[in-house]
Design an enzyme around this catalytic site. Structure first.
Site, short mmCIF file in Angstrom:
data_model
loop_
_atom_site.label_atom_id
_atom_site.label_comp_id
_atom_site.label_asym_id
_atom_site.label_seq_id
_atom_site.Cartn_x
_atom_site.Cartn_y
_atom_site.Cartn_z
N GLU A 1 -58.81 -70.12 66.99
CA GLU A 1 -58.05 -69.47 65.93
C GLU A 1 -56.98 -70.40 65.36
O GLU A 1 -56.72 -70.40 64.16
CB GLU A 1 -57.41 -68.18 66.44
N GLY B 1 -57.13 -82.90 72.19
CA GLY B 1 -56.87 -83.38 70.84
C GLY B 1 -57.68 -84.57 70.40
O GLY B 1 -57.38 -85.17 69.36
#
Length: 677
Positions: free
Chosen positions: A74, A318
């Site tokens: 999300e 990441g």
């Protein structure tokens, strides 16, 4: 907001009352589970108080836009919308909540300290009330499908609009909602929906989202930002063919490790790059790779990949987009494992077609479109995965054709963030972002103060001391709580009001209130409400500063400083001089209507709190104990209170140029009608 009786005692259905009892009963086990899960991922043990609504209070963020993005997926989905939103809205007035530490880390990785993060409250009445009370958002944006009944109930009670963006709804979820109609029925008319796909839009329409509030805006993930720079691979990797399995779970990894024992020995230049979805599984995945007998390197070890290395385990957060950029083949995790599928648009955004398994119920329409367009291929099991891998890598023209289809699919569907922003924008309009300034806080001699640095560079105890303002002029004509003083600070005129009690309590303590935290004090609440109303460009004075002063341990005193409206006088003062013209009564009616249209309830709407300036512009002042209130049944009573006030003053002052006929032009202005003859 959240601690008003309105938030907790407003009428709710019997199913919702049962839900509240259940949520309270499950609160302690849920917190225990979060603490227990924190053994493997410490982030779950951090900030547990925030899960109960005890978020830190930052005055500059009161009245913010609250975005809730549950986890990593999300957070990634809402990034294009957040980029677009920040072009129009100050970053300091946006707060993002998540439920998982990985979501928090993803937000931190992308935005750093630019966007404030908090953990979302569990769905109990107390936790949600505290959260709303400490944040006081003007708008809640939910990402994908975070429909918590108590959140939505209290947003309704506090007139906070709610938008559901990038909305995705499977048939299974729709069936679940249909099983609980009494609980969910009030939810659907409340939502403004920007659906990610047509199928989800149709399901939400069937559940009861009103047609004017339902919009098919497309999937925000198509607008995912491509990394600005392509970081080169380490030299030892530049001659290898990278097969990247991203956001993997146990079932995905088991399938890849099973086929890699066969594919790697005959294709020694191929390197499997495993990127697990959750950081708490890094050690577990490393153990599985080691048990498989394959030669592997952990990214965190700093060890270089050798020609004999078969698997590179990315145990870092990441980096997924970096590996997708350099991949020769990309696989989307959570699809061979029965999870429902993660975001296939990340690899596609850098021109990569995708392989995926059969479990894609999280975004079934999207995966179906990918397969139909040729931008990807579905495999049912490890055997089909092995065949597809060999076919794609042995037939470059097949990969090129699919890569072209992936780029076309992305280009065809981009623009969802702009369309979504167009849907959400009216929910905060007519907010004027120039009035959403940064508030500062200070403490002097035990007194906490909030102030707007656009007006004052600093404040101190003297700022709120009427004795220190020699020559201050009394402004108000009423009694009790209505007293105000014209003062000068920094060469500017302001209105200083000291909060006083009314009625019987004034005989016991004329200006002291039962202890409360600064943010819950009368001054800070009025200051915050005025900031909200000024951003809506309502006819109210500018909030300049507010103070909370603890007294005798159990009490506090409060003061507020607001902008001066030059040349203005209240209605009682004007009526003592002359009758008001019909246009002036209409201006007063229009000003009240503006407040009511934004659901602002004035607890003490009377003739002393309505002002007219020399140009005939109407203003409304003194918002102690006022707030945003849902519904409309209180509005006629609010007007009737004003009418009683006008009548009452006729018995108290003389001369007083008021007649019952003056009420008609005021109501004409309120109803936006021509003045009666």
């Amino acid at each position: 907001m959240g601690r008003r009786p309105l938030a907790l005692s407003s009428p709710v259905s019997l199913p919702h009352r049962a839900y509240r009892l259940l949520s309270r009963a499950l609160a302690a086990p849920l917190l225990g589970w979060l603490w227990w899960r924190g053994r493997r991922e410490p982030g779950y043990r951090q900030n547990l108080r925030q899960r109960l609504g005890f978020i830190p209070i930052d005055p500059e963020q009161l009245g913010c836009i609250w975005i809730h993005a549950a986890s990593v997926g999300e957070v990634q989905a809402m990034q294009p919308l957040l980029h677009a939103l920040l072009e129009e809205w100050p970053a300091h007035a946006v707060v993002v909540s998540t439920q998982t530490p990985t979501g928090a880390r993803a937000l931190q990785t992308h935005w750093g300290d630019q966007i404030r993060h908090v953990y979302a409250p569990i769905d109990t009445p107390g936790a949600v009330a505290r959260f709303l009370n400490r944040l006081q958002p003007r708008l809640l944006i939910l990402v994908e499908r975070e429909l918590w009944p108590e959140w939505l109930q209290q947003c309704r009670a506090n007139a906070i609009p709610v938008a559901l963006v990038n909305a995705r709804l499977s048939e299974g979820s729709a069936r679940t909602y249909r099983r609980w109609p009494g609980l969910m029925r009030p939810v659907w008319p409340q939502l403004t929906v920007a659906a990610a796909d047509t199928t989800s839009a149709e399901r939400l329409r069937g559940l009861g989202v009103p047609e004017p509030r339902l919009h098919d805006t497309g999937n925000l993930k198509f607008d995912v930002a491509v990394p600005a720079a392509r970081v080169a691979l380490a030299p030892e990797l530049q001659g290898r063919t990278l097969l990247v399995a991203g956001s993997t779970h146990e079932g995905d990894e088991a399938a890849w490790l099973a086929i890699w024992s066969e594919l790697s020995p005959v294709n020694p230049s191929w390197l499997l790059v495993l990127v697990p979805r959750h950081p708490q599984r890094f050690d577990e995945v490393a153990a599985h790779v080691q048990h498989s007998g394959l030669s592997f390197v952990r990214r965190s070890s700093g060890q270089a990949v050798s020609p004999g290395t078969q698997v590179l385990l990315i145990d870092a957060m990441g980096e997924l987009m970096h590996w997708y950029q350099h991949a020769s083949l990309c696989f989307v995790g959570g699809t061979l494992a029965p999870v429902g599928g993660h975001n296939p648009l990340e690899p596609m955004s850098v021109g990569q077609p995708v392989l995926f398994g059969p479990h894609v119920h999280n975004a079934a329409p999207l995966f179906e479109e990918i397969a139909r367009s040729g931008a990807g291929e579905r495999v049912r099991d490890a055997r089909e995965l092995a065949a597809a891998v060999q076919r794609w890598l042995m037939q470059p023209e097949t990969w090129q054709r699919r890569a072209h289809a992936a780029r076309e699919l992305i280009a065809r569907n981009q623009g969802a963030s702009a369309r979504t922003l167009a849907v959400v924008r009216p929910l905060w309009r007519p907010a004027h972002t120039g009035n959403v300034s940064r508030v500062r806080a200070s403490v002097d001699a035990g007194r906490t103060a909030w102030f707007d640095p656009h007006h004052l560079s600093q404040v101190c105890a003297r700022t709120f001391d009427p004795i220190a303002h020699v020559g201050g002029t009394a402004l108000a004509t009423g009694s009790g709580r209505g007293q105000a003083l014209l003062v000068h600070e920094g060469g500017q005129g302001y209105v200083l009001r000291h909060y006083r009690r009314g009625g019987l309590m004034a005989r016991l303590s004329h200006d002291r209130f039962w202890r409360a935290a600064p943010h819950d004090s009368r001054a800070m609440r009025e200051f915050t409400l005025l900031r909200l109303m000024r951003s809506w460009q309502l006819p109210v004075p500018e909030p300049v500063a507010a103070s909370h002063w603890p007294r005798a341990g159990l009490f506090y005193e409060a003061d507020i400083l607001v902008g001066l409206i030059p040349g203005s006088a209240n209605v009682v003062q004007r009526l003592q001089q002359r009758p008001l013209a019909p246009a002036e009564w209409q201006a007063l009616g229009r000003a009240i209507r503006q407040l009511h249209e934004r659901q602002v309830f004035h607890a003490d709407l009377n003739a002393h709190n309505l002002l007219l300036d020399p140009a005939g512009q109407a203003w409304i002042v003194d918002f102690d104990k006022c707030g945003v209130r849902t519904g409309g049944d209180w509005k006629p009573r609010n007007l009737e209170r004003l009418r009683r006030s006008l009548r009452k003053e006729a018995t108290r002052v003389a001369p007083y140029h008021w007649t019952e006929a003056d009420w008609a032009p005021l109501m004409a202005g309120y109803q936006d009608l021509p003045a009666p003859p």
